[in-house]
Enzyme design. Structure first.
Site, short mmCIF file in Angstrom:
data_model
loop_
_atom_site.label_atom_id
_atom_site.label_comp_id
_atom_site.label_asym_id
_atom_site.label_seq_id
_atom_site.Cartn_x
_atom_site.Cartn_y
_atom_site.Cartn_z
N ALA A 1 0.84 -1.20 0.00
CA ALA A 1 0.00 0.00 0.00
C ALA A 1 0.87 1.25 0.00
O ALA A 1 2.02 1.23 0.42
CB ALA A 1 -0.91 -0.01 1.22
N ASN B 1 8.98 9.47 3.87
CA ASN B 1 7.72 10.15 3.52
C ASN B 1 6.96 10.50 4.79
O ASN B 1 7.01 9.79 5.79
CB ASN B 1 6.88 9.28 2.57
CG ASN B 1 5.89 8.40 3.32
OD1 ASN B 1 4.82 8.84 3.72
ND2 ASN B 1 6.27 7.14 3.53
N PHE C 1 -1.60 10.01 4.94
CA PHE C 1 -2.86 9.44 4.45
C PHE C 1 -3.59 10.41 3.52
O PHE C 1 -4.81 10.60 3.62
CB PHE C 1 -3.79 9.03 5.59
CG PHE C 1 -3.35 7.85 6.40
CD1 PHE C 1 -2.28 7.05 6.01
CD2 PHE C 1 -4.01 7.51 7.57
CE1 PHE C 1 -1.88 5.95 6.77
CE2 PHE C 1 -3.63 6.42 8.34
CZ PHE C 1 -2.57 5.64 7.93
N SER D 1 1.38 3.63 10.65
CA SER D 1 2.01 4.77 9.99
C SER D 1 2.47 5.77 11.04
O SER D 1 1.73 6.09 11.97
CB SER D 1 1.02 5.45 9.04
OG SER D 1 1.55 6.69 8.60
N ASN E 1 2.87 8.86 10.47
CA ASN E 1 2.56 10.19 9.96
C ASN E 1 1.17 10.72 10.30
O ASN E 1 0.78 11.78 9.85
CB ASN E 1 2.75 10.19 8.43
CG ASN E 1 4.16 9.82 8.04
OD1 ASN E 1 5.11 10.28 8.67
ND2 ASN E 1 4.30 8.97 7.04
N THR E 2 0.41 9.96 11.09
CA THR E 2 -0.87 10.42 11.62
C THR E 2 -0.76 10.43 13.14
O THR E 2 -0.53 9.37 13.73
CB THR E 2 -2.03 9.50 11.17
OG1 THR E 2 -2.18 9.58 9.76
CG2 THR E 2 -3.34 9.91 11.84
N LYS F 1 -1.30 -4.24 9.88
CA LYS F 1 0.06 -3.84 9.49
C LYS F 1 0.72 -3.15 10.67
O LYS F 1 0.17 -2.19 11.23
CB LYS F 1 0.02 -2.91 8.27
CG LYS F 1 1.40 -2.60 7.70
CD LYS F 1 1.28 -1.90 6.35
CE LYS F 1 2.65 -1.74 5.70
NZ LYS F 1 2.55 -1.17 4.35
N ASN G 1 5.67 -1.72 8.45
CA ASN G 1 5.54 -0.38 7.90
C ASN G 1 6.91 0.31 7.93
O ASN G 1 7.93 -0.34 8.13
CB ASN G 1 4.51 0.41 8.73
CG ASN G 1 3.73 1.41 7.91
OD1 ASN G 1 4.29 2.15 7.10
ND2 ASN G 1 2.42 1.48 8.14
N GLY H 1 12.27 -3.12 2.75
CA GLY H 1 13.65 -3.24 2.30
C GLY H 1 13.94 -4.42 1.39
O GLY H 1 15.05 -4.97 1.44
#
Length: 337
Positions: A63, A112, A116, A176, A178-179, A218, A247, A298
């Site tokens: 994803a 990154n 989302f 993630s 990033n949230t 995940k 992740n 990776g």
């Protein structure tokens, strides 16, 4: 496919997110018609039976590349055994401020902090229906940034209900970086509450649609062994179908000298290889064989793919390695297995 190194050189001369969006726009033209045939890679069938599904080969797309499901058939034509789209949230959201994607080419890595960014679950479902894809499609779900942790379960349940009829499996993204607050769902009562709610909803949707859709979770590579073992116990207790490991990471120890090493966000690619493999090993020790693991993080060579499988994964996913090497990576891994 042999032209990819030249194509990559041109893309890498531009901003990373611009190149990502440009590539997706080109791939949209390849979902059908003559261009679809032009990018098609015929690969040997090496089936794997997992999750009650038959995967034509064990190499999937992770994803994050096709968040909105715009290029499903084109990506499948490249030879992936399965495609995972998303992460998708209940409401559309812009994600974090730009710039938010950075290359670390000397490490074959990316950072990154997209956050989302997506068109929302209704738009994704419409595109999936329009695509009519007959292969194995995973749909990755998350929560909106402005949804509180207390209401986070509601976002996941909303997305699960929306995507359930259209997915081969559903991935719950609680890892993630990033949230804000998202990774709290990997631990303690946040985790057990979410898993119980998801399992109950899955049972209801199975009866409603006369179809059982597996749920996978995940996880982050940044948990220690004790946390991983606690997570493994929780998913067994709640009868969750599988795990994707892993992740992106917040660890920068392997890229300290890189130009963008201090950028906030999740690091993917080669610096993640060993850590994600270790997480797979811990999970495999703790989980019965009936709970499959999809190995990610990776993978940029056949040997690294085999390491993930040897560690206990039944399937693998690629993303950053695919960005750096192109469709030839899919072919070389599948041929080597």
């Amino acid at each position: 496919m042999q032209l990819y190194p030249l194509f990559r050189k041109a893309l890498f001369s531009r901003d990373a997110e611009w190149s990502h969006d440009f590539t997706l726009r080109q791939l949209q033209h390849c979902n059908s018609g003559p261009l679809h045939k032009l990018i098609y890679q015929r690969l040997p069938v090496k089936p794997v039976n997992v999750l009650g599904l038959t995967f034509p080969n064990p190499v999937g797309l992770a994803a994050g590349l096709d968040k909105n499901g715009t290029c499903i058939k084109a990506l499948a034509a490249l030879g992936f055994g399965f495609i995972e789209v998303g992460t998708v949230t209940p409401k559309p959201q812009q994600g974090n401020d730009k710039p938010r994607m950075f290359r670390l080419p000397e490490h074959e890595a990316l950072i990154n902090r997209m956050g989302f960014n997506n068109d929302g679950v209704d738009a994704l479902v419409a595109r999936v229906q329009e695509a009519g894809f007959k292969g194995i499609l995973g749909i990755n779900i998350g929560k909106n940034k402005d949804t509180s942790e207390a209401d986070g379960n509601l976002d996941y349940l909303y997305c699960l209900e929306k995507v359930y009829p259209h997915a081969s499996y559903v991935t719950v993204n609680i890892s993630s970086p990033n949230t804000p607050g998202l990774r709290a769902f990997q631990h303690g009562t946040h985790l057990t509450s979410l898993l119980a709610a998801l399992k109950q909803k899955q049972q209801t949707l199975t009866q409603e649609h006369m179809k059982y859709v597996p749920i996978l979770v995940k996880i982050s590579p940044d948990m220690d062994k004790e946390q991983i073992l606690g997570f493994a116990q929780a998913i067994q207790e709640h009868d969750i179908d599988g795990v994707i490991a892993t992740n992106t990471t917040l660890d920068r120890s392997k890229v300290e000298s890189a130009e963008h090493a201090n950028e906030a966000g999740g690091l993917s690619g080669q610096p993640l290889t060993d850590r994600s493999t270790q997480v797979i090993k811990w999970l495999r020790e703790a989980l019965p064989d009936s709970i499959p693991i999809i190995g990610a993080g990776g993978i940029s060579s056949p040997d690294q793919a085999k390491e993930k499988l040897a560690a206990g994964a039944q399937l693998i996913q690629i993303y950053t390695g695919f960005i750096y090497q192109g469709p030839a990576l899919i072919k070389s891994i599948v041929n080597s297995l």
